[in-house]
Design an enzyme around this catalytic site. Structure first.
Site, PDB file in Angstrom:
ATOM      1  N   ASN A 112       1.272  -1.520   0.035  1.00 12.63           N
ATOM      2  CA  ASN A 112      -0.230   0.038  -0.393  1.00 12.63           C
ATOM      3  C   ASN A 112       0.898   1.404   0.129  1.00 12.63           C
ATOM      4  O   ASN A 112       0.332   2.206  -0.471  1.00 12.63           O
ATOM      5  CB  ASN A 112      -1.105  -0.313   1.308  1.00 12.63           C
ATOM      6  CG  ASN A 112      -1.966  -0.911   0.691  1.00 12.63           C
ATOM      7  OD1 ASN A 112      -2.827  -0.721   0.229  1.00 12.63           O
ATOM      8  ND2 ASN A 112      -2.296  -2.102   1.137  1.00 12.63           N
ATOM      9  N   GLY A 113       1.569   1.333   0.487  1.00 15.51           N
ATOM     10  CA  GLY A 113       2.421   2.425   0.466  1.00 15.51           C
ATOM     11  C   GLY A 113       3.336   2.451   0.062  1.00 15.51           C
ATOM     12  O   GLY A 113       3.881   4.215  -1.097  1.00 15.51           O
ATOM     13  N   THR A 114       3.910   1.937  -1.138  1.00 16.67           N
ATOM     14  CA  THR A 114       4.781   1.318  -2.510  1.00 16.67           C
ATOM     15  C   THR A 114       3.801   2.089  -3.718  1.00 16.67           C
ATOM     16  O   THR A 114       4.040   2.912  -3.901  1.00 16.67           O
ATOM     17  CB  THR A 114       5.024  -0.111  -2.172  1.00 16.67           C
ATOM     18  OG1 THR A 114       6.027  -0.109  -1.547  1.00 16.67           O
ATOM     19  CG2 THR A 114       6.259  -0.073  -3.316  1.00 16.67           C
ATOM     20  N   ILE A 135       1.388  -9.709   1.793  1.00 11.75           N
ATOM     21  CA  ILE A 135       1.750 -11.097   2.365  1.00 11.75           C
ATOM     22  C   ILE A 135      -0.256 -11.528   3.365  1.00 11.75           C
ATOM     23  O   ILE A 135      -0.620 -11.686   3.355  1.00 11.75           O
ATOM     24  CB  ILE A 135       2.597 -11.672   3.511  1.00 11.75           C
ATOM     25  CG1 ILE A 135       2.710 -10.915   4.863  1.00 11.75           C
ATOM     26  CG2 ILE A 135       3.758 -12.450   3.177  1.00 11.75           C
ATOM     27  CD1 ILE A 135       3.741 -11.195   6.081  1.00 11.75           C
ATOM     28  N   ASP A 136      -0.365  -9.626   3.189  1.00 11.77           N
ATOM     29  CA  ASP A 136      -1.557  -9.187   4.058  1.00 11.77           C
ATOM     30  C   ASP A 136      -2.760  -9.729   3.399  1.00 11.77           C
ATOM     31  O   ASP A 136      -4.305  -8.773   3.345  1.00 11.77           O
ATOM     32  CB  ASP A 136      -1.661  -7.593   4.458  1.00 11.77           C
ATOM     33  CG  ASP A 136       0.116  -7.902   5.892  1.00 11.77           C
ATOM     34  OD1 ASP A 136      -0.533  -8.367   6.023  1.00 11.77           O
ATOM     35  OD2 ASP A 136       0.370  -6.698   5.729  1.00 11.77           O
ATOM     36  N   GLY A 179      -0.439  -9.076  10.405  1.00 14.46           N
ATOM     37  CA  GLY A 179      -1.408  -8.296   9.816  1.00 14.46           C
ATOM     38  C   GLY A 179      -1.477  -6.861  10.399  1.00 14.46           C
ATOM     39  O   GLY A 179      -2.159  -7.998  11.990  1.00 14.46           O
TER      40      GLY A 179
END
Length: 357
Positions: A112-114, A135-136, A179
């Site tokens: 997400n941040g990427t 992996i989330d 997670g």
């Protein structure tokens, strides 16, 4: 001549290499001239110009290799517009290194941040393709991220191994699964591993309901209970706090993680012996499972297809079994969370799994 850049950012996972291989093979089999530049250690390499030209040899034999041949690092999105300690404008530096190499496209693999930084670079005028890694499995706009199924397999095996020792000693075991914000990994591994209680961030738990579930198993003559606990599992009391109050509470938090707090509460109220298992970074390691190898190859090949067609500004996702291009601007910054009404949750409840609610 096509010139592309590759970088892997954020936490590592098992299928990064397999995905990059899919991209490069998809291009090299359809182009007579191709240059591939790998930026080292994620966005750090793009910012500071740390890169190397890659050849076909670099992508040979890496389908089954975990981790990333380029290295990775975490570069928080919120810090991208903040100059570094020497006053360097990070965004401008990334753009200059892109133009210096005369890249046709930059392929970015990450979570997400990427993805948010990838979209920022798209908005700055660079040709970007994003490939969803985590992996989330919490990236919006794709049913599955590569790395997720491999992590599920490892977390499930950890729960499987706990079953025999838990049954032998009549104990309660807490298996803490990665997670922080979402519970997809814990949910899938918990069901696959036969956990009796599953605690995830999206469904705040009532400690009394958790203990009721344990006592119910004991009353039924089942001497052990296994809890699959997400790192970000949260009690109803803490979930009701404001962000400010919760942060204040966490400053004085005395436990290594939520599992240790749960263990202490359960042991005090039941007198049952508790054990905690934390697979930790094992869930990110090892070879990608066959499912992830296939998924990564498909996503990488479609990224190559978009580059060949000069269609940029997309994430490559998989929706209802079909690989599709998804506009980056529509998904960046969004999180795919587990709904308490999700069919998987409801099916788990139907077979008697408690979520502590």
């Amino acid at each position: 001549m096509k010139r592309i850049g590759l970088l892997t950012s954020g936490g590592d996972c098992q299928a990064l290499n397999a995905t990059m291989r899919g991209v490069v093979k998809g291009l090299s089999h359809n182009l007579t001239e191709l240059e591939v530049y790998g930026f080292m250690d994620g966005y750090k390499g793009l910012i500071y110009g740390d890169y190397r030209m890659l050849t076909s040899r670099d992508f040979s034999g890496i389908l089954t290799k975990g981790g990333t041949i380029l290295g990775t690092s975490r570069q928080p999105f919120k810090m991208m517009r903040v100059p570094d300690e020497k006053g360097l404008d990070k965004v401008e530096a990334m753009k200059q290194n892109y133009y210096k190499l005369r890249l046709d496209c930059l392929v970015i693999l990450g979570g997400n941040g990427t993805q948010k930084t990838a979209n920022l670079l798209r908005e700055e005028g660079l040709n970007i393709i994003h490939l969803p890694k985590t992996i989330d499995n919490d990236i919006y706009g794709t049913d599955m991220t590569f790395g997720f199924q491999s992590a599920v397999d490892i977390a499930t095996e950890a729960i499987d191994c706990i079953h025999t020792t838990a049954a032998s000693h009549n104990r309660v075991f807490l298996v803490e699964i990665m997670g922080h914000k979402v519970g997809w990994l814990t949910l899938h591994a918990g069901i696959a591993g036969g956990a009796d209680i599953i605690l995830i961030p999206e469904i705040p738990y009532d400690i009394n309901k958790v203990i009721d579930a344990i006592n119910r198993r004991t009353a039924e003559g089942k001497g052990f209970t296994i809890l699959a606990v997400a790192e970000g599992a949260i009690s109803k009391e803490d979930a009701a706090l404001s962000k400010k109050d919760f942060k204040e509470k966490m400053r004085d938090y005395k436990y290594p993680s939520v599992s240790y707090e749960l263990a202490e509460q359960i042991e005090k109220k039941t007198g049952i012996e508790i054990r905690i298992t934390v697979p930790g970074h094992m869930q990110r390691g090892g070879s990608p499972c066959p499912y992830d190898r296939v998924l990564s190859t498909r996503l990488g090949a479609e990224a190559a297809n978009l580059i060949l067609k000069e269609q940029y500004g997309y994430m490559v996702g998989i929706i209802n079994g079909k690989v599709k291009k998804v506009p980056l601007g529509e998904v960046a910054g969004k999180l795919k969370v587990v709904s308490p009404d999700d069919q998987l949750v409801q099916h788990a409840k139907l077979i008697g799994i408690s979520f502590g609610d």
